[in-house]
Design a protein around this motif. Structure first.
Motif, PDB file in Angstrom:
ATOM      1  N   PRO A  18       0.817  -1.226   0.000  1.00  0.00           N
ATOM      2  CA  PRO A  18       0.000   0.000   0.000  1.00  0.00           C
ATOM      3  C   PRO A  18       0.851   1.275   0.000  1.00  0.00           C
ATOM      4  O   PRO A  18       0.490   2.254  -0.660  1.00  0.00           O
ATOM      5  N   LEU A  19       1.978   1.271   0.686  1.00  0.00           N
ATOM      6  CA  LEU A  19       2.855   2.441   0.694  1.00  0.00           C
ATOM      7  C   LEU A  19       3.461   2.678  -0.686  1.00  0.00           C
ATOM      8  O   LEU A  19       3.496   3.807  -1.182  1.00  0.00           O
ATOM      9  N   ARG A  20       3.916   1.599  -1.330  1.00  0.00           N
ATOM     10  CA  ARG A  20       4.473   1.738  -2.683  1.00  0.00           C
ATOM     11  C   ARG A  20       3.412   2.231  -3.667  1.00  0.00           C
ATOM     12  O   ARG A  20       3.681   3.079  -4.506  1.00  0.00           O
ATOM     13  N   LEU A  21       2.194   1.699  -3.549  1.00  0.00           N
ATOM     14  CA  LEU A  21       1.109   2.128  -4.437  1.00  0.00           C
ATOM     15  C   LEU A  21       0.727   3.586  -4.178  1.00  0.00           C
ATOM     16  O   LEU A  21       0.446   4.332  -5.115  1.00  0.00           O
ATOM     17  N   LEU A  22       0.734   3.991  -2.909  1.00  0.00           N
ATOM     18  CA  LEU A  22       0.443   5.376  -2.564  1.00  0.00           C
ATOM     19  C   LEU A  22       1.493   6.307  -3.163  1.00  0.00           C
ATOM     20  O   LEU A  22       1.160   7.326  -3.781  1.00  0.00           O
ATOM     21  N   GLN A  23       2.757   5.955  -3.023  1.00  0.00           N
ATOM     22  CA  GLN A  23       3.816   6.795  -3.585  1.00  0.00           C
ATOM     23  C   GLN A  23       3.713   6.846  -5.111  1.00  0.00           C
ATOM     24  O   GLN A  23       3.881   7.912  -5.709  1.00  0.00           O
ATOM     25  N   ALA A  24       3.420   5.712  -5.740  1.00  0.00           N
ATOM     26  CA  ALA A  24       3.272   5.700  -7.199  1.00  0.00           C
ATOM     27  C   ALA A  24       2.104   6.595  -7.628  1.00  0.00           C
ATOM     28  O   ALA A  24       2.198   7.328  -8.614  1.00  0.00           O
ATOM     29  N   SER A  25       1.011   6.561  -6.876  1.00  0.00           N
ATOM     30  CA  SER A  25      -0.146   7.405  -7.184  1.00  0.00           C
ATOM     31  C   SER A  25       0.202   8.886  -7.033  1.00  0.00           C
ATOM     32  O   SER A  25      -0.170   9.720  -7.880  1.00  0.00           O
ATOM     33  N   MET A  26       0.924   9.228  -5.976  1.00  0.00           N
ATOM     34  CA  MET A  26       1.315  10.618  -5.762  1.00  0.00           C
ATOM     35  C   MET A  26       2.306  11.074  -6.835  1.00  0.00           C
ATOM     36  O   MET A  26       2.219  12.203  -7.338  1.00  0.00           O
ATOM     37  N   PRO A  68       1.826  11.302  11.442  1.00  0.00           N
ATOM     38  CA  PRO A  68       2.459  11.669  10.169  1.00  0.00           C
ATOM     39  C   PRO A  68       3.493  10.652   9.687  1.00  0.00           C
ATOM     40  O   PRO A  68       4.218  10.051  10.488  1.00  0.00           O
ATOM     41  N   LEU A  69       3.568  10.491   8.385  1.00  0.00           N
ATOM     42  CA  LEU A  69       4.515   9.557   7.786  1.00  0.00           C
ATOM     43  C   LEU A  69       5.950   9.898   8.176  1.00  0.00           C
ATOM     44  O   LEU A  69       6.754   8.996   8.414  1.00  0.00           O
TER      45      LEU A  69
END
Length: 167
Positions: free
Chosen positions: A18-26, A135-136
């Motif tokens: 999910p973190l990798r997908l979130l970063q890719a989306s951003m 926060p991240l």
């Protein structure tokens, strides 16, 4: 789907996907900003190095890698991609054996806009972090401190020692 003769696929479980997908989306949203602004050929992954070269001037690949916290090998590949895209060129260094990476005129023409995007992205991230309870950036710091106590390598090695399939 697992059948009786098919082993289970451990890759279907991932705490970090999910973190990798979130970063890719951003990153895709940042790329969309560039596209809407007609800044063609820029990838979000190029920007730090272009900004660093603009701020500090020509650098060797080793110097650039150290300045952005990447390996020489990774930066060498990125510089090759940046050169192919027309954002950097290599020029003679201080001696005959060295080369320096410098911005092209095309890069210099857009670097101010890239710096503006970087600032806007950091401000948007700060806004996001203010909206969430944990926060991240705090998560990253907490993970780094935990890994100082016991490395990720050691944690994985311990789990592998307990798994007969690793033998």
């Amino acid at each position: 789907m697992t059948t009786p003769n098919t082993p289970p696929d451990p890759s279907t479980e991932s705490l970090w996907r999910p973190l990798r997908l979130l970063q890719a989306s951003m990153d895709a949203d940042i790329a969309r900003i560039y596209s809407e602004a007609r800044v063609e050929g820029i990838r979000p992954s190029y920007v730090m190095e272009l900004l660093r070269l603009h701020a500090r001037g020509p650098m060797t690949i080793t110097e650039l890698a150290e300045s952005v916290g990447r390996t020489h090998s990774a930066l060498s590949q990125k510089v090759a991609a940046l050169r192919t895209a027309g954002w950097v060129r290599t020029v003679a260094g201080d001696d005959a054996r060295s080369k320096k990476v410098e911005l092209t005129d095309s890069a210099r023409a857009v670097v101010g806009r890239l710096a503006a995007e970087w600032r806007a992205t950091e401000a948007a991230l700060a806004e996001l972090e203010a909206e969430i309870p944990y926060p991240l950036s705090r998560v990253v710091g907490d993970i780094e401190r935990a890994l100082e106590r016991r490395s990720f390598h050691d944690r994985i090695a311990e789990k592998l020692a307990e798994d007969p399939a690793w033998e």
